[in-house]
Design a protein around this motif. Structure first.
Motif, short mmCIF file in Angstrom:
data_model
loop_
_atom_site.label_atom_id
_atom_site.label_comp_id
_atom_site.label_asym_id
_atom_site.label_seq_id
_atom_site.Cartn_x
_atom_site.Cartn_y
_atom_site.Cartn_z
N ARG A 14 0.83 -1.20 0.00
CA ARG A 14 0.00 0.00 0.00
C ARG A 14 0.87 1.25 0.00
N LEU A 15 1.94 1.23 0.79
CA LEU A 15 2.84 2.37 0.86
C LEU A 15 3.51 2.63 -0.49
N GLU A 16 3.94 1.56 -1.15
CA GLU A 16 4.57 1.72 -2.47
C GLU A 16 3.60 2.32 -3.47
N LEU A 17 2.35 1.90 -3.43
CA LEU A 17 1.35 2.44 -4.35
C LEU A 17 1.11 3.92 -4.09
N VAL A 18 1.05 4.30 -2.81
CA VAL A 18 0.86 5.72 -2.49
C VAL A 18 1.99 6.56 -3.06
N ILE A 19 3.22 6.07 -2.91
CA ILE A 19 4.38 6.84 -3.36
C ILE A 19 4.45 6.88 -4.88
N THR A 20 4.30 5.73 -5.53
CA THR A 20 4.47 5.70 -6.98
C THR A 20 3.31 6.36 -7.72
N ARG A 21 2.11 6.27 -7.17
CA ARG A 21 0.95 6.85 -7.87
C ARG A 21 0.73 8.32 -7.51
N ARG A 22 0.88 8.64 -6.24
CA ARG A 22 0.56 10.00 -5.82
C ARG A 22 1.80 10.89 -5.71
N LEU A 23 2.75 10.46 -4.87
CA LEU A 23 3.93 11.31 -4.63
C LEU A 23 4.80 11.39 -5.87
N ASP A 24 5.17 10.24 -6.44
CA ASP A 24 6.03 10.26 -7.62
C ASP A 24 5.34 10.94 -8.78
N THR A 105 8.01 7.22 10.05
CA THR A 105 9.41 7.03 9.68
C THR A 105 9.54 6.05 8.52
N VAL A 106 8.79 4.96 8.57
CA VAL A 106 8.79 3.99 7.48
C VAL A 106 8.35 4.67 6.18
N ALA A 107 7.30 5.49 6.26
CA ALA A 107 6.81 6.19 5.07
C ALA A 107 7.88 7.13 4.52
N ALA A 108 8.58 7.83 5.39
CA ALA A 108 9.62 8.76 4.94
C ALA A 108 10.76 8.03 4.27
N VAL A 109 11.22 6.92 4.86
CA VAL A 109 12.30 6.14 4.26
C VAL A 109 11.86 5.57 2.92
N ALA A 110 10.61 5.09 2.85
CA ALA A 110 10.10 4.56 1.59
C ALA A 110 10.06 5.64 0.52
N ALA A 111 9.62 6.84 0.89
CA ALA A 111 9.56 7.93 -0.08
C ALA A 111 10.94 8.26 -0.62
N ASP A 291 -1.17 15.18 6.26
CA ASP A 291 -0.90 14.46 5.02
C ASP A 291 0.59 14.53 4.73
N TRP A 292 1.31 13.44 5.01
CA TRP A 292 2.76 13.46 4.84
C TRP A 292 3.17 13.59 3.38
N VAL A 293 2.36 13.07 2.47
CA VAL A 293 2.66 13.22 1.04
C VAL A 293 2.64 14.69 0.66
N ALA A 294 1.60 15.41 1.08
CA ALA A 294 1.51 16.84 0.76
C ALA A 294 2.66 17.62 1.38
N ASP A 295 3.09 17.24 2.59
CA ASP A 295 4.20 17.94 3.23
C ASP A 295 5.50 17.74 2.45
N ILE A 296 5.74 16.53 1.95
CA ILE A 296 6.94 16.28 1.16
C ILE A 296 6.90 17.07 -0.14
N VAL A 297 5.73 17.09 -0.79
CA VAL A 297 5.59 17.84 -2.04
C VAL A 297 5.85 19.32 -1.82
N ARG A 298 5.29 19.88 -0.73
CA ARG A 298 5.53 21.30 -0.44
C ARG A 298 7.02 21.57 -0.21
N HIS A 299 7.69 20.66 0.47
CA HIS A 299 9.12 20.84 0.71
C HIS A 299 9.90 20.84 -0.60
N VAL A 300 9.59 19.88 -1.47
CA VAL A 300 10.31 19.80 -2.74
C VAL A 300 10.09 21.04 -3.58
N TYR A 301 8.84 21.50 -3.66
CA TYR A 301 8.57 22.71 -4.45
C TYR A 301 9.26 23.92 -3.86
N ALA A 302 9.34 23.99 -2.52
CA ALA A 302 10.06 25.11 -1.88
C ALA A 302 11.54 25.07 -2.23
#
Length: 321
Positions: A14-24, A105-111, A291-302
């Motif tokens: 599930r975590l891989e799908l979240v990252i590859t479909r949404r975050l990536d 932490t697992v989600a962050a390492v996976a991302a 939403d950790w995905v949104a937080d990572i995206v905001r960081h990258v865009y910044a």
């Protein structure tokens, strides 16, 4: 079904799908911007591209020899070596939001792992848990990454004192990473503060992190739970220090107490942020109730906006520099 009720394999899937479909998908598969800069291992030179390259990367020797502006290139543009220090000590086994801090932490390492995956890119990990530090060599591939994530999910839990020191883990990581690259530290950064936990002085991990940042690009992923920032009014509350096992009864109905708690928490967070800034690490906050995905995206865009700003010419009274 909540993530905690799933088997480890289904949770990772599930975590891989979240990252590859949404975050990536949101980041278009690019790790550039997750950390500041693009590397530092010299790999040659190429012609300068106005508006795309930084003037500070200019290769003046080649420019003088060819009479054409050139910039230095680095290995990290093509091959990325990433090292992760993942904190799985007792204080990470806590969470009042959607996730525990350990799950985040697992989600962050996976991302980090999935976003930096690519030809030639390698990921190594130091997993800090109550029984010591488990090391995974830098390797590439999905199988290697999933093995790291399984180990992080299965790391032993402990409510007693005796966890290995977070500052020492940073020092060990610095000693074992000879080649310059990217270092991602995922922790709540609570270990190494003053004895009262308020962080009035410099944290014990600041100097080891500063030494790491002198050799590597460093991203500090700061994992936070909302109850670490404010205390709710829920009557008499039993609180436990996960690092020592000490218990205490707290009367949360007292407004003055809640205000003192919030002020102390604010001071603690400011101390952590200041130490990370002084150490030269990029700072990404992930909260268990957001939403950790949104937080990572905001960081990258910044980070990308900062990178574009560095390319803009500086105005000097009608002229540009």
């Amino acid at each position: 079904m909540s993530p905690a009720e799933l088997t480890p394999e289904r949770r990772l899937r599930r975590l891989e799908l979240v990252i590859t479909r949404r975050l990536d998908g949101l980041l278009h598969g690019s790790y550039l911007g997750l950390l500041p800069g693009v590397g530092s291992e010299a790999a040659g030179s190429r012609e300068y591209q106005p508006g795309e390259d930084e003037v500070r990367r200019m290769d003046w020797a080649v420019t003088a020899r060819t009479t054409t502006p050139h910039v230095r290139t680095v290995d990290a543009d093509r091959e990325l070596a990433t090292w992760v220090l993942a904190d799985a000590t007792a204080s990470m086994d806590f969470g009042t939001g959607d996730l525990e801090k350990r799950e985040l932490t697992v989600a962050a390492v996976a991302a980090v792992g999935f976003l930096t995956a690519g030809a030639g890119n390698r990921l190594g990990t130091h997993l800090l848990h109550p029984d010591g530090v488990r090391r995974f060599p830098a390797r590439s591939g999905r199988t290697h990454l999933l093995g790291i994530l399984r180990a992080l999910l299965a790391a032993p839990r402990s409510e007693a004192s005796g966890d290995p020191g977070f500052p020492d883990a940073l020092t060990q990581l610095n000693r074992r990473t000879a080649r310059r690259g990217l270092v991602v530290v995922v922790s709540d950064f609570l270990d190494g503060l003053d004895e009262d936990g308020l962080g009035r002085g410099a944290p014990a991990w600041e100097q080891p992190l500063r030494r790491l940042a002198a050799r590597h690009q460093v991203l500090a992923v700061h994992v936070v739970d909302p109850r670490e920032l404010e205390l709710p009014d829920v009557g008499v509350l039993t609180v436990v220090d996960p690092e020592t096992g000490q218990r205490r009864e707290v009367a949360t109905a007292a407004r003055a107490l809640r205000e003192r708690y919030a002020a102390a928490a604010q001071q603690q967070q400011a101390t952590i942020a200041g130490a990370l800034r002084r150490a030269g690490a990029a700072h990404l906050i992930l909260r268990t109730d957001r939403d950790w995905v949104a937080d990572i995206v905001r960081h990258v865009y910044a980070q990308r906006r900062l990178g574009r700003a560095a390319h803009r010419p500086i105005s000097t009274g009608g002229a540009t520099a």
